[in-house]
Design a protein around this motif. Structure first.
Motif, short mmCIF file in Angstrom:
data_model
loop_
_atom_site.label_atom_id
_atom_site.label_comp_id
_atom_site.label_asym_id
_atom_site.label_seq_id
_atom_site.Cartn_x
_atom_site.Cartn_y
_atom_site.Cartn_z
N VAL A 132 -0.23 -9.37 6.79
CA VAL A 132 1.12 -9.94 6.89
C VAL A 132 1.45 -10.74 5.63
N PHE A 133 0.49 -11.50 5.11
CA PHE A 133 0.74 -12.28 3.90
C PHE A 133 1.04 -11.36 2.72
N ARG A 134 0.33 -10.27 2.62
CA ARG A 134 0.55 -9.33 1.51
C ARG A 134 1.94 -8.69 1.62
N LEU A 135 2.34 -8.29 2.82
CA LEU A 135 3.64 -7.65 2.99
C LEU A 135 4.78 -8.65 2.72
N LEU A 136 4.62 -9.88 3.17
CA LEU A 136 5.64 -10.88 2.89
C LEU A 136 5.75 -11.19 1.41
N SER A 137 4.62 -11.21 0.72
CA SER A 137 4.63 -11.48 -0.72
C SER A 137 5.36 -10.38 -1.47
N ARG A 138 5.18 -9.15 -1.03
CA ARG A 138 5.90 -8.04 -1.67
C ARG A 138 7.39 -8.09 -1.34
N LEU A 139 7.72 -8.52 -0.12
CA LEU A 139 9.13 -8.59 0.26
C LEU A 139 9.86 -9.68 -0.52
N VAL A 140 9.19 -10.80 -0.80
CA VAL A 140 9.83 -11.90 -1.52
C VAL A 140 10.23 -11.47 -2.92
N GLN A 141 9.50 -10.56 -3.51
CA GLN A 141 9.80 -10.13 -4.89
C GLN A 141 11.16 -9.45 -5.00
N ASN A 142 11.60 -8.81 -3.91
CA ASN A 142 12.91 -8.15 -3.91
C ASN A 142 13.40 -8.04 -2.47
N VAL A 143 14.08 -9.09 -2.01
CA VAL A 143 14.49 -9.11 -0.60
C VAL A 143 15.71 -8.22 -0.35
N ASN A 144 16.51 -7.98 -1.37
CA ASN A 144 17.73 -7.18 -1.17
C ASN A 144 17.45 -5.69 -1.14
N GLU A 145 16.50 -5.23 -1.98
CA GLU A 145 16.17 -3.80 -2.01
C GLU A 145 14.66 -3.61 -1.98
N PRO A 146 14.04 -3.76 -0.80
CA PRO A 146 12.59 -3.55 -0.72
C PRO A 146 12.22 -2.11 -1.02
N ASP A 147 11.06 -1.92 -1.64
CA ASP A 147 10.66 -0.57 -2.03
C ASP A 147 10.26 0.24 -0.81
N GLY A 180 3.30 -16.34 -6.74
CA GLY A 180 3.45 -14.96 -6.32
C GLY A 180 2.15 -14.27 -5.95
N GLN A 181 1.14 -15.03 -5.63
CA GLN A 181 -0.14 -14.43 -5.23
C GLN A 181 0.03 -13.67 -3.92
N SER A 182 -0.43 -12.42 -3.87
CA SER A 182 -0.26 -11.60 -2.66
C SER A 182 -1.53 -11.53 -1.82
N ASP A 183 -2.65 -12.05 -2.33
CA ASP A 183 -3.91 -12.07 -1.57
C ASP A 183 -4.11 -13.48 -1.04
N VAL A 184 -4.15 -13.62 0.27
CA VAL A 184 -4.23 -14.93 0.88
C VAL A 184 -5.56 -15.62 0.55
N ASP A 185 -6.65 -14.86 0.43
CA ASP A 185 -7.95 -15.46 0.13
C ASP A 185 -8.02 -15.95 -1.31
N LYS A 186 -7.38 -15.23 -2.23
CA LYS A 186 -7.35 -15.69 -3.61
C LYS A 186 -6.48 -16.94 -3.75
N ALA A 187 -5.46 -17.06 -2.89
CA ALA A 187 -4.62 -18.26 -2.93
C ALA A 187 -5.42 -19.50 -2.53
N LEU A 188 -6.40 -19.34 -1.68
CA LEU A 188 -7.22 -20.47 -1.25
C LEU A 188 -8.04 -21.04 -2.39
N MET A 189 -8.39 -20.21 -3.36
CA MET A 189 -9.25 -20.65 -4.46
C MET A 189 -8.55 -21.67 -5.36
N HIS A 190 -7.22 -21.72 -5.31
CA HIS A 190 -6.48 -22.65 -6.16
C HIS A 190 -6.16 -23.96 -5.45
N LEU A 191 -6.69 -24.14 -4.26
CA LEU A 191 -6.41 -25.33 -3.47
C LEU A 191 -7.67 -26.16 -3.27
N GLU A 192 -7.49 -27.48 -3.17
CA GLU A 192 -8.60 -28.39 -2.92
C GLU A 192 -8.86 -28.43 -1.42
#
Length: 808
Positions: free
Chosen positions: A670-685, A569-581
């Motif tokens: 776009v990555f941040r918005l999609l990450s927030r949408l995935v958390q609640n696709v039926n009722e987005p805030d 559920g990471q919403s920052d694309v650059d922080k997601a890179l830190m967990h990858l080889e």
């Protein structure tokens, strides 16, 4: 038996010049492949209606657009055999002069055919032919037809291939029979660089015999079974067991005589009195099941009356004379005999007969027989009882161009030949005036009941498992059952094990997309599924480029590592890179540059989904399917992470955006918005929706291409028409034209490579089902892009075939 359409030639003012040809005996043929491609022969040129020269022509067309015909052969002798192989790729054409040709679509283009082989059996009239069986046969398990598991519901029936090559691999080829009783086996080379084809000939019987009608079927042990007749009802119907073997570099044919029977052995009440008075001939012989030799249907016809008889092989116990056995315990000898079963009579001459090509149930009681008569009546009969399920009449009205009908000789159009589709849903008819007609047939398994949702679901599941085309089923569906059919198919698919779902996933998406396209309300869902199918394909292609950094690391692949990071559920694309080889996601820069258009499409899809989010709230209307699909959104997030990594290696491969603020990082947003949408696709805030509303002012969004303008049978317009449709060859019907408008610029887009081809490209490949276009000019040829092009070489992403479209 509803009449769907009739296709005729363009009316001709000089039709009286062609009357000389109407006096000739017509021998037009038709055949439907397992991919629902029609092949038919005519005895006039469809394009040149005022031609004064006779010729036998062979045309092909897709069932979805049968008016778009392509001529593959102009022959000087009448064509006597049209036969498709089990893959729907090879078409065998044979004629009266003994010439045999096998064609294949060149580069899988429907309107460009290449001659695979040609040979001549000098002085022979070829009467029948059959391709070698591949040994694959899938049937519905009658005992478990209500089971939810595909593996238990459909069974692979033990069946031997006709000819084995080295290692037991099935060989490709065909067996032919001529009117002089000669057999010929043609063995195609396994590879293009191999030695030429092998041709072997052999006599069917101990001596050559006259054959006027015959049929070929397949035995379970890999042999062929032939039933032949010389047309004389006083001569027995003879049966033969024929086997073909490849011995080293030779082809060997072995023919053995089997049991035969006389038609007059039937009970006297079964034969018509009129047949004994008039000149009677055995006009047609047909095996009721093409993959079983237990039942045979024979028609005896005169000018005024016909009788259709069914004979079956039955095991019978014959008593042994007491002098040859034990008198105290009477013995019997078990033998197999042909026994008369039933008959059907009609007061007209038989013109053609067809049986089901495919037996969904591994029994003789499923399916039916369709027979046509000289009075243009069509009768659909039960296989087991020969009772008439339904009947109709083909009425053809000649059309003239504003001239009084009295100036023209009246043409008596007759049915020449018929053929069923592989699933048994439609009947194709070619008449003596070279016209095509299509009729609906009752359901093959539940023929006494109307088309039902459970039956259609079973047929679609069978297509999913067997790989057969399902277009003929789409043409007989009622609009009111589409939603229930989609829901039932989805429920059934979701109950399968994960491995089965993964294996059939792409084909499943294609079937659902084609169902949604049959209704006006389903167009948005069809577009969403098409985009998701492309996203799934791009994701598979991108992940196939990833390699583990250490060869001994088998526990977790780079794709698994990426999926785990996205699941956190990471919403920052650059922080997601830190967990990858980083080493595991390194790809050659030339490869990345060749994938730029696919990368651009992924980014455009993400923007298009987000900008539609404010309008997708339940209060505004129906939600967009793709926006509610968590799997699709997470797949998009994975692709954005990959794009971010590859952009560090090759900045030129990054998607191009037109931004209002040069410092805006669109990928991160776009990555941040999609990450927030995935958390609640039926009722987005509301905050997320507000940010999506601002997107068009921050970045220019390139609209994705929707469904193309297309004119096809399998469309919502068909249900609104009055049947039968009166169509014309090489002329698109306006009544079936789709009203969808293409995306803004009006340019044609390559739906495979996602490149702009211009407003009027000279040549494009066009799908015969969905109307999608693809370029023909090769682009940057890296290994990755070659693999991508090969993925769509055989067919479009919807499963439809390609045809070459030339713009003038």
């Amino acid at each position: 038996m509803d009449h769907i359409f009739s296709i005729t030639k363009k009316p001709n003012k000089t039709a009286y010049r062609q009357n000389i040809f109407y006096k000739l005996e017509k021998s037009s043929l038709c055949s439907i492949s397992c991919t629902n491609v029609l092949a038919f022969s005519t005895e006039s040129n469809i394009e040149e209606t005022n031609s004064l020269f006779w010729s036998s022509n062979v045309y092909v067309a897709d069932l979805n657009s049968p008016w778009q015909v392509h001529k593959i052969l102009v022959n000087s002798s009448p064509v006597t055999v049209l036969q498709w192989d089990f893959t729907g790729e090879l078409l065998l054409i044979a004629d009266e002069s003994g010439c045999v040709r096998i064609y294949r679509p060149k580069d899988y283009i429907l309107n460009d055919w290449a001659l695979v082989l040609q040979t001549t059996l000098q002085g022979e009239h070829i009467l029948a032919a059959a391709f070698f069986h591949s040994g694959k046969r899938i049937c519905l398990n009658a005992e478990k037809k209500d089971c939810s598991s595909y593996i238990e519901k459909f069974q692979h029936v033990k069946f031997a291939c006709s000819v084995k090559q080295f290692g037991g691999r099935p060989a490709s080829g065909a067996l032919l029979l001529t009117t002089t009783g000669m057999l010929a086996a043609i063995l195609l080379p396994q590879y293009a660089s191999q030695t030429p084809m092998l041709v072997a000939t052999e006599s069917l019987g101990p001596t050559r015999l006259l054959v006027k009608t015959a049929d070929i079927c397949y035995g379970k042990n890999g042999h062929f079974l032939l039933a032949v007749s010389n047309g004389d009802p006083s001569v027995p119907i003879q049966c033969y067991n024929v086997s073909v073997k490849k011995v080293e570099d030779k082809c060997v044919i072995t023919s053995k005589s089997l049991l035969s029977f006389f038609l007059d052995e039937a009970p006297k009440e079964a034969m018509m009195d009129q047949l004994t008075k008039d000149k009677c001939t055995v006009s047609h012989i047909k095996w009721i099941m093409r993959e079983d030799a237990d039942s045979l249907v024979v028609t005896a016809s005169s000018s005024k009356m016909s009788c259709l008889q069914v004979w079956e092989l039955r095991e019978k116990a014959l008593p042994v004379h007491k002098s040859l056995g034990n008198s105290e315990n009477p013995q019997s000898f078990n033998t197999v005999l042909w026994q008369y079963q039933r008959h059907f009579q009609y007061n007209s001459q038989v013109t053609s007969i067809a049986t089901s090509k495919l037996s969904l149930l591994n029994s003789i009681s499923s399916g039916y027989i369709v027979i046509t008569f000289a009075d243009n009546t069509i009768h659909c009969l039960y296989r087991d009882t020969l009772k008439c399920i339904c009947s109709t009449t083909l009425s053809v009205r000649p059309r003239y161009l504003g001239e009084p009908n009295a100036k023209y000789q009246k043409v008596n159009t007759k049915i020449s030949n018929i053929d069923m589709s592989w699933l048994g849903n439609i009947l194709l008819i070619v008449d003596s005036d070279d016209g095509l007609h299509l009729f609906k047939l009752p359901p093959q398994i539940e023929s006494s009941a109307p088309l039902s949702v459970p039956y259609c679901t079973t047929i679609l599941e069978y297509c999913l498992v067997s790989g057969l085309d399902w277009l003929d089923l789409l043409l007989v569906l009622r609009p009111g059952m589409l939603d229930a059919l989609c829901d039932r198919l989805t429920e059934s698919y979701n109950r399968q094990p994960a491995s089965v779902q993964q294996f059939f996933y792409v084909q499943y998406l294609c079937i659902k997309t084609s169902l949604y396209r049959l209704s006006f309300q389903g167009q948005a869902k069809a577009n969403d599924l098409t985009q998701f199918l492309m996203l799934h394909s791009i994701s598979t292609a991108f992940k196939s480029l990833l390699r583990p950094s250490e060869m001994n690391s088998h526990e977790k692949s780079p794709a698994d590592s990426l999926a785990n990071v996205i699941a956190e559920g990471q919403s920052d694309v650059d922080k997601a890179l830190m967990h990858l080889e980083a080493k595991e996601f390194t790809v050659e820069t030339t490869t990345l540059q060749s994938l730029q258009q696919l990368i651009q499409w992924v980014a455009d899809l993400a923007l298009n989904l987000l900008v539609k989010l404010p309008d997708s709230r339940p209060v505004s209307g129906k939600p967009y399917e793709l926006l509610r699909d968590v799997k699709a959104l997470n797949m998009l997030r994975e692709m954005l992470v990959l794009i971010r990594i590859w952009g560090l290696l090759r900045p030129a491969c990054l998607p191009v955006f037109t931004k209002s603020d040069a410092s805006l990082d669109v990928l991160a947003l776009v990555f941040r918005l999609l990450s927030r949408l995935v958390q609640n696709v039926n009722e987005p805030d509301d905050a997320l929706i507000d940010e999506c509303c601002l997107l068009p002012s921050q970045v220019q969004i390139q609209l994705l291409q929707q469904i193309n303008n297309r004119t096809v049978l399998a469309s919502p317009q068909l249900a609104q028409q009055i049947l039968p449709l009166q169509l014309e060859f090489n002329n698109e019907p306006e009544c079936l034209a789709c009203s969808n408008i293409e995306s803004g610029s009006g340019q044609i887009v390559d739906t495979i490579r996602h490149l702009y081809l211009g407003r009027t490209p000279r040549v494009v490949k066009q799908c015969v089902r969905c109307g999608a276009s693809a370029g023909t000019v090769p682009v940057t040829r890296t290994a990755a892009i070659r693999a991508w092009d090969q993925r769509w070489l055989r067919s479009c992403q919807c499963g439809g075939l390609w045809r070459m479209q030339v713009y003038s």
